[in-house]
Structures are given as structure tokens and as C-alpha cells.
Scaffold this motif. Structure first.
Motif, PDB file in Angstrom:
ATOM      1  N   ALA A 110       0.836  -1.203   0.000  1.00 15.37           N
ATOM      2  CA  ALA A 110       0.000   0.000   0.000  1.00 15.37           C
ATOM      3  C   ALA A 110       0.873   1.256   0.000  1.00 15.37           C
ATOM      4  O   ALA A 110       0.573   2.225  -0.709  1.00 15.37           O
ATOM      5  CB  ALA A 110      -0.928  -0.010   1.209  1.00 15.37           C
ATOM      6  N   ALA A 111       1.962   1.236   0.747  1.00 13.05           N
ATOM      7  CA  ALA A 111       2.873   2.389   0.788  1.00 13.05           C
ATOM      8  C   ALA A 111       3.523   2.614  -0.576  1.00 13.05           C
ATOM      9  O   ALA A 111       3.663   3.756  -1.030  1.00 13.05           O
ATOM     10  CB  ALA A 111       3.929   2.181   1.865  1.00 13.05           C
ATOM     11  N   VAL A 112       3.926   1.528  -1.242  1.00 12.57           N
ATOM     12  CA  VAL A 112       4.521   1.648  -2.577  1.00 12.57           C
ATOM     13  C   VAL A 112       3.485   2.198  -3.559  1.00 12.57           C
ATOM     14  O   VAL A 112       3.798   3.072  -4.374  1.00 12.57           O
ATOM     15  CB  VAL A 112       5.095   0.297  -3.048  1.00 12.57           C
ATOM     16  N   LEU A 113       2.262   1.704  -3.478  1.00 13.53           N
ATOM     17  CA  LEU A 113       1.203   2.230  -4.351  1.00 13.53           C
ATOM     18  C   LEU A 113       0.987   3.722  -4.102  1.00 13.53           C
ATOM     19  O   LEU A 113       0.848   4.509  -5.048  1.00 13.53           O
ATOM     20  CB  LEU A 113      -0.103   1.475  -4.122  1.00 13.53           C
ATOM     21  N   ASN A 114       0.959   4.132  -2.845  1.00 14.90           N
ATOM     22  CA  ASN A 114       0.753   5.542  -2.518  1.00 14.90           C
ATOM     23  C   ASN A 114       1.899   6.405  -3.035  1.00 14.90           C
ATOM     24  O   ASN A 114       1.674   7.482  -3.599  1.00 14.90           O
ATOM     25  CB  ASN A 114       0.570   5.729  -1.016  1.00 14.90           C
ATOM     26  N   ARG A 115       3.136   5.935  -2.841  1.00 15.87           N
ATOM     27  CA  ARG A 115       4.286   6.700  -3.365  1.00 15.87           C
ATOM     28  C   ARG A 115       4.252   6.747  -4.881  1.00 15.87           C
ATOM     29  O   ARG A 115       4.584   7.771  -5.480  1.00 15.87           O
ATOM     30  CB  ARG A 115       5.607   6.075  -2.913  1.00 15.87           C
ATOM     31  N   GLY A 116       3.892   5.635  -5.496  1.00 13.33           N
ATOM     32  CA  GLY A 116       3.778   5.609  -6.954  1.00 13.33           C
ATOM     33  C   GLY A 116       2.742   6.597  -7.459  1.00 13.33           C
ATOM     34  O   GLY A 116       2.958   7.303  -8.452  1.00 13.33           O
TER      35      GLY A 116
END
Length: 159
Positions: free
Chosen positions: A54-60
Motif C-alpha cells: 500500500a505504501a509503494v502504491l501511494n508513493r507511486g
């Protein structure tokens, strides 16, 4: 431990979202750095891998928003030049079919693209995708169906 086990998977996830390897690696590095900086205050409850995804998706998403703003004001880097900077190894790995799929995937709306990447690239279940994206399982199903139909149309295949 989490870094060693899941770094490559998270970079691939970010790559499919942002479209280039250096940015994908930066996204994942920033996620792990922020996790490390907050480790004393942050107690991961549940599945830490779901939190990282979820954090990677948000940063992306943040990267994509910044790119959109940059394009609107005319200071975006040329996409072709960015692709020319890929290593020879990356160029060999990419096939024409994969390139077409990635282009078609990038043209999808964000939610549909995220659902398809999580489902078909990472192999997550509908329930896991719903948890990562904080949406209902029914929304996952409809987003996946619409995304697949759009990909099929874009690639000139029957759905």
C-alpha cells in the motif's frame, strides 16, 4: 528482513505503476527509509507486506501526480529520452509484446491499472487487493473486468 525478502517484488510493482526502473527503485527506497525512520512509533499490525504494498502504491501515485503537474507546466522529461537511458540488459529483456501491454496498461485509469497489477502480476486475491487499496471486493471485480476489456480492445484482441 522485510527488505531482503520483498525488495525485488516491490520494485516490480512500482515499475509497473511508474513506468521506469530508476523511479521505481527510488519509490521503494523511500518507502523503506520512511518505515525505518518511524520504526519506534510504528507498530505494524496485521500483514507488514500488505502495508508495504500500500505504501509503494501511494508513493507511486504521488510520482504520477507530480509527473502530471510537470507535464501541465511543460517541464516534464522526454519519455523517449528516459527509455534511451535504460541499460542494455533492460533493453534485451523487453520484448515487443511486453512493451505493447505496458503501454496499454499505462493508458488505463489508475484504479484499474492498480487492480490488474496486483491481481495478475503479484497474484493477489480479490480480498487482498481490496485490503491493499481499501476498496470493496465488488469494486475489485468490476475494475478488473473493465480493465481487462480495455486492455483487450487496446491490443486488438477479443475479450
Amino acid at each position: 528482513m522485510l527488505f531482503r525478502q520483498h525488495h525485488a517484488e516491490l520494485v516490480r510493482l512500482a515499475l509497473l505503476l511508474v513506468g521506469d526502473r530508476p523511479t521505481a527503485e527510488d519509490v521503494v527506497q523511500e518507502v523503506f527509509a520512511s518505515l525505518q525512520a518511524r520504526r519506534d512509533r510504528l507498530r505494524l499490525q496485521g500483514d507488514p507486506l500488505a502495508y508495504l504494498r500500500a505504501a509503494v502504491l501511494n508513493r507511486g501515485r504521488s510520482v504520477l501526480r507530480r509527473r502530471a503537474v510537470a507535464r501541465r507546466i511543460g517541464s516534464s522529461r522526454d519519455v523517449q529520452q528516459a527509455r534511451a537511458n535504460l541499460s542494455a540488459e533492460d533493453e534485451v529483456i523487453r520484448s515487443e509484446d511486453r512493451r505493447q501491454v505496458l503501454v496499454a496498461l499505462a493508458a488505463l485509469p489508475g484504479r484499474r491499472r492498480e487492480v490488474l497489477v496486483l491481481r495478475y502480476y503479484l497474484g493477489l486475491s480479490e480480498a487482498d487487493i481490496a485490503a491493499v487499496l481499501k476498496i470493496r471486493p465488488g469494486t475489485v471485480k468490476s475494475s478488473a473486468a473493465r480493465g481487462l476489456a480495455a486492455l483487450a480492445r487496446s491490443l486488438g484482441e477479443e475479450s
